[in-house]
Motif scaffolding. Structure first.
Motif, PDB file in Angstrom:
ATOM      1  N   GLY A 130      28.634  12.851  35.440  1.00 13.67           N
ATOM      2  CA  GLY A 130      29.886  13.038  34.840  1.00 13.67           C
ATOM      3  C   GLY A 130      29.949  13.939  33.658  1.00 13.67           C
ATOM      4  O   GLY A 130      31.029  14.455  33.011  1.00 13.67           O
ATOM      5  N   LYS A 131      28.695  14.540  33.350  1.00 16.23           N
ATOM      6  CA  LYS A 131      28.846  15.463  32.109  1.00 16.23           C
ATOM      7  C   LYS A 131      28.323  16.960  32.595  1.00 16.23           C
ATOM      8  O   LYS A 131      27.640  16.961  33.519  1.00 16.23           O
ATOM      9  CB  LYS A 131      27.567  14.958  31.208  1.00 16.23           C
ATOM     10  CG  LYS A 131      27.696  15.361  29.741  1.00 16.23           C
ATOM     11  CD  LYS A 131      26.643  14.757  29.034  1.00 16.23           C
ATOM     12  CE  LYS A 131      26.102  15.641  27.580  1.00 16.23           C
ATOM     13  NZ  LYS A 131      27.375  15.595  26.642  1.00 16.23           N
ATOM     14  N   VAL A 132      28.733  17.752  31.868  1.00 14.65           N
ATOM     15  CA  VAL A 132      28.632  19.155  32.079  1.00 14.65           C
ATOM     16  C   VAL A 132      27.315  19.384  31.452  1.00 14.65           C
ATOM     17  O   VAL A 132      27.453  19.163  30.086  1.00 14.65           O
ATOM     18  CB  VAL A 132      29.704  20.116  31.508  1.00 14.65           C
ATOM     19  CG1 VAL A 132      29.019  21.614  31.630  1.00 14.65           C
ATOM     20  CG2 VAL A 132      31.022  19.875  32.096  1.00 14.65           C
ATOM     21  N   VAL A 133      26.076  19.548  32.438  1.00 13.88           N
ATOM     22  CA  VAL A 133      24.915  19.964  31.845  1.00 13.88           C
ATOM     23  C   VAL A 133      24.409  21.327  31.678  1.00 13.88           C
ATOM     24  O   VAL A 133      23.768  21.633  31.042  1.00 13.88           O
ATOM     25  CB  VAL A 133      23.676  19.047  32.504  1.00 13.88           C
ATOM     26  CG1 VAL A 133      23.877  17.742  32.541  1.00 13.88           C
ATOM     27  CG2 VAL A 133      23.882  19.400  34.164  1.00 13.88           C
ATOM     28  N   GLU A 134      25.520  22.125  32.246  1.00 19.23           N
ATOM     29  CA  GLU A 134      25.202  23.530  32.379  1.00 19.23           C
ATOM     30  C   GLU A 134      26.607  24.400  32.694  1.00 19.23           C
ATOM     31  O   GLU A 134      27.115  23.803  33.672  1.00 19.23           O
ATOM     32  CB  GLU A 134      24.068  23.990  33.317  1.00 19.23           C
ATOM     33  CG  GLU A 134      23.258  25.242  33.211  1.00 19.23           C
ATOM     34  CD  GLU A 134      22.556  25.388  34.301  1.00 19.23           C
ATOM     35  OE1 GLU A 134      21.964  24.748  34.804  1.00 19.23           O
ATOM     36  OE2 GLU A 134      22.483  26.594  34.850  1.00 19.23           O
ATOM     37  N   CYS A 135      26.770  25.293  31.826  1.00 16.52           N
ATOM     38  CA  CYS A 135      28.015  26.089  32.167  1.00 16.52           C
ATOM     39  C   CYS A 135      27.975  27.371  32.003  1.00 16.52           C
ATOM     40  O   CYS A 135      27.039  27.654  30.985  1.00 16.52           O
ATOM     41  CB  CYS A 135      29.334  25.469  31.616  1.00 16.52           C
ATOM     42  SG  CYS A 135      29.329  25.676  29.801  1.00 16.52           S
ATOM     43  N   SER A 136      28.463  28.454  32.644  1.00 18.84           N
ATOM     44  CA  SER A 136      28.753  29.709  32.425  1.00 18.84           C
ATOM     45  C   SER A 136      29.743  30.459  32.628  1.00 18.84           C
ATOM     46  O   SER A 136      30.718  29.951  33.344  1.00 18.84           O
ATOM     47  CB  SER A 136      27.466  30.553  33.166  1.00 18.84           C
ATOM     48  OG  SER A 136      27.744  30.474  34.292  1.00 18.84           O
ATOM     49  N   ALA A 137      30.140  31.572  32.100  1.00 18.32           N
ATOM     50  CA  ALA A 137      31.506  32.363  32.264  1.00 18.32           C
ATOM     51  C   ALA A 137      30.902  33.862  32.379  1.00 18.32           C
ATOM     52  O   ALA A 137      30.218  34.207  31.673  1.00 18.32           O
ATOM     53  CB  ALA A 137      32.634  31.916  31.493  1.00 18.32           C
ATOM     54  N   GLU A 138      31.473  34.553  33.280  1.00 16.38           N
ATOM     55  CA  GLU A 138      31.522  35.991  33.252  1.00 16.38           C
ATOM     56  C   GLU A 138      32.380  36.503  31.956  1.00 16.38           C
ATOM     57  O   GLU A 138      32.088  37.820  31.267  1.00 16.38           O
ATOM     58  CB  GLU A 138      31.761  36.601  34.375  1.00 16.38           C
ATOM     59  CG  GLU A 138      30.758  36.713  35.566  1.00 16.38           C
ATOM     60  CD  GLU A 138      31.090  37.294  36.900  1.00 16.38           C
ATOM     61  OE1 GLU A 138      32.225  37.926  36.902  1.00 16.38           O
ATOM     62  OE2 GLU A 138      30.634  36.824  37.847  1.00 16.38           O
ATOM     63  N   LYS A 139      33.136  35.930  31.768  1.00 19.00           N
ATOM     64  CA  LYS A 139      34.204  36.227  30.573  1.00 19.00           C
ATOM     65  C   LYS A 139      34.422  35.385  29.626  1.00 19.00           C
ATOM     66  O   LYS A 139      34.842  34.246  30.266  1.00 19.00           O
ATOM     67  CB  LYS A 139      35.443  36.952  30.733  1.00 19.00           C
ATOM     68  CG  LYS A 139      36.097  37.801  29.906  1.00 19.00           C
ATOM     69  CD  LYS A 139      37.117  38.684  30.318  1.00 19.00           C
ATOM     70  CE  LYS A 139      38.061  38.970  29.420  1.00 19.00           C
ATOM     71  NZ  LYS A 139      39.599  39.590  29.768  1.00 19.00           N
ATOM     72  N   GLY A 140      34.193  35.345  28.195  1.00 17.23           N
ATOM     73  CA  GLY A 140      34.655  34.171  27.399  1.00 17.23           C
ATOM     74  C   GLY A 140      33.336  33.114  27.425  1.00 17.23           C
ATOM     75  O   GLY A 140      33.702  31.894  27.111  1.00 17.23           O
ATOM     76  N   GLU A 141      32.233  33.180  27.709  1.00 17.48           N
ATOM     77  CA  GLU A 141      31.411  32.477  27.669  1.00 17.48           C
ATOM     78  C   GLU A 141      31.206  31.510  26.395  1.00 17.48           C
ATOM     79  O   GLU A 141      31.226  30.207  26.442  1.00 17.48           O
ATOM     80  CB  GLU A 141      30.057  32.888  28.296  1.00 17.48           C
ATOM     81  CG  GLU A 141      29.075  31.854  28.478  1.00 17.48           C
ATOM     82  CD  GLU A 141      27.762  32.224  29.060  1.00 17.48           C
ATOM     83  OE1 GLU A 141      27.655  32.299  30.741  1.00 17.48           O
ATOM     84  OE2 GLU A 141      26.708  32.205  28.377  1.00 17.48           O
ATOM     85  N   GLU A 142      31.089  32.089  25.469  1.00 15.96           N
ATOM     86  CA  GLU A 142      31.008  31.752  24.057  1.00 15.96           C
ATOM     87  C   GLU A 142      32.162  30.661  23.796  1.00 15.96           C
ATOM     88  O   GLU A 142      31.859  29.626  23.326  1.00 15.96           O
ATOM     89  CB  GLU A 142      30.775  32.739  22.929  1.00 15.96           C
ATOM     90  CG  GLU A 142      29.946  32.255  21.823  1.00 15.96           C
ATOM     91  CD  GLU A 142      30.175  33.589  20.622  1.00 15.96           C
ATOM     92  OE1 GLU A 142      30.165  32.956  19.643  1.00 15.96           O
ATOM     93  OE2 GLU A 142      30.157  34.483  21.114  1.00 15.96           O
TER      94      GLU A 142
END
Ligand code: ZN
Ligand code: ZN
Length: 411
Positions: free
Chosen positions: A288-300
């Motif tokens: 149920g938990k986000v253990v990893e995430c990324s974004a090409e734009k706006g990652e921070e």
């Protein structure tokens, strides 16, 4: 009256009649940008014509918001004075119906320190706790609708030459999305609400234990709590009055089990969140938990959002929208969640709606949590649907029922 003024007036009447369904003695709270004063006047007039006791307008302004975020420190931005909280709580006590008209520039806070935005978002989330709980349990009627702001129109229609053309095109898209050009838009909405509610009922009758999503980049198993309730447009407030919380709307949605989401899911549309645009996000879930995430734009900004509180890294909404929805067919990216979420299957990080569980609106916060409904100070939708998405519903005995095939309903 010009044709546009006639349409704007008709739009105001539709929001007041179908959206918050104003009747005798109601108090109405309207949140709107100063650039949209003509619409605000029509909404106010329409509400009084339907018997409202009092209409209160809260004005906002993009340019002043940006100045505030530029010049105030993070601490000042996060210092929400008590009178602001008291005012918000007062209107909840009053049972006031709330209309928020959104027209903000999707890039409003571009270049502003993301820590300031995160701090402010968190402080507002905490300060507006009562309001969020009341609206998420449908205790009061509430509506989110849109108006064509100049900067927003420029973002959606960059190929049109003048600002007038861009704004006119966005208004036209907004009017179409709420079926304003139908002969009898109010009757059309009654019919539409019925269709969405039937679809929700069908999903509830199946008593699925989980949904399995597959699409390029996505393979996600999403558990549903026991006694989940999919809902479509058309909710009931504490006084038993019907209202429509989003206009436009094309979704049926429920609450996931906050601890039973596993796998990977990618976003398929840009997300405008807190004045910034996030693109091509990828989320890995475990229990149920986000253990990893990324974004090409706006990652921070995405990482700050996930870290906002414990619930911000879990899901609070699962919504189904066919790829052929009218908004999706417009082929436009609106950079505005109210529109983009209604063109695509989506999920939301953060708080779940109490009414998405049988008997949920009568439960305490602790009971909702216990039943698997995510609690958080935030709620942010992100879009995951496409013409390549398949979804299976999984039954208690392990049987799989196709719900979506190639982005369309299969049930
Ligand atoms: Zn939604
Ligand atoms: Zn949502």
């Amino acid at each position: 009256m010009t044709q546009f003024e006639k349409n704007l007036k008709k739009y105001a009447e539709l929001l007041v009649a179908v959206g918050i369904n104003v009747s005798e003695g109601h108090t109405v709270l309207l949140n709107i940008d100063v650039d949209q004063a003509p619409l605000a006047r029509y909404i106010t007039e329409a509400a009084y014509n339907r018997g409202a006791k009092k209409v209160v307008v809260q004005w906002s302004d993009d340019q002043i918001s940006r100045l505030d975020f530029t010049h105030q420190t993070a601490d000042t931005l996060a210092d929400i004075p008590e009178y602001v909280v008291a005012e918000s709580d007062y209107f909840i006590e009053e049972g006031a119906s709330r209309i928020s008209v959104r027209s903000t520039d999707p890039d409003l806070f571009n270049g502003i320190d993301s820590k300031k935005i995160a701090k402010r978002q968190k402080a507002m989330g905490i300060a507006m706790k009562k309001m969020r709980e009341a609206t998420q349990a449908n205790r009061v009627s509430w509506l989110v609708a849109a108006a064509a702001g100049e900067k927003w129109a420029e973002k959606v229609f960059p190929h049109l030459e003048t600002s007038e053309e861009q704004v006119a095109a966005l208004w036209d898209a907004i009017f179409k999305s709420v079926h304003l050009y139908e002969d009898d838009p109010i009757a059309y909405w009654e019919h539409k609400v019925q269709i969405l509610q039937n679809k929700a009922q069908q999903l509830n009758d199946e008593k699925f234990t989980a949904l399995h999503y597959t699409a390029p980049g996505t393979d996600l198993l999403l558990g549903l709590p026991k006694n989940y309730r999919f809902e479509g447009a058309g909710s009931k407030n504490a006084r038993g009055e019907i209202f429509v919380a989003n206009m436009p709307t094309e979704e049926v949605f429920s609450a996931p089990d906050a601890h039973r989401v596993d796998g990977v899911v990618v976003s398929t549309k840009p997300l405008s969140y807190a004045g910034s645009i996030l693109e091509n996000m990828e989320f890995h879930f475990k229990d149920g938990k986000v253990v990893e995430c990324s974004a090409e734009k706006g990652e921070e900004i995405l990482k700050d959002l996930i870290a906002l509180d414990e619930g911000a890294s879990h899901l609070g909404e699962v919504a189904l929208v066919p790829h052929s929805s009218p908004i999706s067919q417009s082929g436009l990216t609106f950079f505005n969640t109210l529109f983009d979420e209604n063109a695509s299957n989506h999920l939301a990080l953060g708080s779940a709606y109490a009414f998405n569980l049988e008997g949920g609106t009568e439960m305490t916060e602790a009971q909702l949590k216990e039943a698997g409904l995510n609690r958080s100070h935030t709620h942010v939708d992100f879009m995951i649907g496409s013409s390549e998405m398949n979804i299976d519903g999984i039954k208690e005995d392990g049987r799989r029922i196709p719900i979506f095939r190639n982005g369309e309903w299969a049930i």
